[in-house]
Design an enzyme around this catalytic site. Sequence first.
Site: not given
Length: 555
Positions: A34, A263, A273
């Site tokens: 994104e 992750r 983020k």
Amino acid sequence: MSGGKKRDFIREIIAGDLSAGKNGGRVVTRFPPEPNGCLHIGHAKSICLNFSVAEENSGICKLRFDDTNPGKESGEFVESIKEDVRWLGFDWEDRLCFASDYFDKLFECAVYLTEKGLAYVDDQSSDEIRRLRGTLTEPGHDSPFRDRPPEKNLDLLKQMKDGGFGEGEKALRAKIDMAAGNINMRDPVIYRILKTPHHRTGEKWNIYPTYDFAHPLSDAIEGVTHSLCTLEFEDHRPLYDWFVEKLSHRLGSSRPRQIEFSRLDISHTVMSKRLLSELVENGAVSGWDDPRMPTISGMRRRGYPPEAIKDFCDKAGVTKQKSTIELELLEHTVRERLNKTAPRRMAVLDPLKLVITNYPPDSEEMLPAVNNPEDPSAGSRQVPFSGVLYIERDDFMENPPKKFHRLSPGTEVRLRYAYFITCEEVVKNDDGSIRELRCRYDPQTRGGNAPDGRKPRGTIHWVSAGHAARAEVRLYDRLFEEKTPSASGGPLKELVNPASLEILKDVPVEPSLADSQPGDIFQFERKGYFAADEDSSGMRPVFNRTATLRDSWKK
């Protein structure tokens, strides 16, 4: 793992699919960021995985931006992400895609679901929708607008698209099951009103698809065969499959297979983020590319080689097991690479003046110095030497302990690449601090070796005072002292390590370092690895400490 054939559960699944003849023998992956912030090293793991498994199986990997949230996205982040992927050594060639490329197609899909009674317009606020969604142990409750007829929903959806309602007044929801055990299946919102210009489509749209709607459908539209994502999307997989199944006749034959992996989490930092953005916005760091940040741009500026980041991702591995990798492993991996490639130079971070009393006045000479002992092909350089030098202040002790193997009164040490010297006098300021040392040198020891074979107690580095260039040196350390700062619950800014940045001005360095270009990386002998920063100017170079020579910070 580097240098050998990589093995992990994802590669085994893909190998099994190929053996079974699935997808016509094709492997198509994608990296789908994104564009609402800069990439961090966790994204690097995904980049390496998606591009590598495609290449290993003669497939293709696409770079797709899931740009469905215009209020937080920008073309600047798009360009930053593209630069990061290229810097890591991967090429999407002509396969650059955006979810916004499919906005018309996605809206057609929403219209179809509405026509078939599989979606409805809800007049409830987002807070009301959330409240009626239920909990992990209690089912949700049907919206009072759930049973509107398709014709009414279609009319309302068209008005939403045309700007007839304000933000938050209405939303389009998929009609699935409000009692589902998986909360993601409880009539999720698939379109919401956002009267915000988009960085690519401008003011064309008043409504935007949600990530959970656009993401799986974009995969299907693009013919992705294996959708690789992190474990937090495991509970979203049934929803993604539902969308693809209900819209299969509009999307082509592709059925992306989602596979989740753990992750990448690293100690003493944050890998979100949202939290990284918080650090930037509240001024705790200088920007997304601050060398203390775990962003790819920050690591690039700090001097981490892309090969080291890829090596680290290999060492971290691809599993379903949640774990936190120690920061030391990353720094060790960086040192492994730089030790083989970084040219050696001398710099004195805390200078103490040293005068060689028997060196011929106003004389100077050039001495050969090895560029990299790990790489004979790197050759050597010429370093200026004179009778006035700078050495590190902590390389001298007036009253040393027994195991101190550097310079002290009456002891002999080797000046790296130069001569043996012996300290004869300590000159002090009025306050008792040491101003300079006066030493004698042995002219028979040029190059650092004595004809009689004697060996001094230690070897120290130096810079000729009359030839030194002057630099700014920034000493970076871990951003947080807390091992898991995100678990503290307090404001992140208050947890930032106050010693994470120390700036040294007017540091004497070898004169050749004055011509350093941003990105040049060196080992300052005995001090660590340093990279020339983009702040360097023709007047003065700036160097960021990439890594120490060992894990000294943990002590």
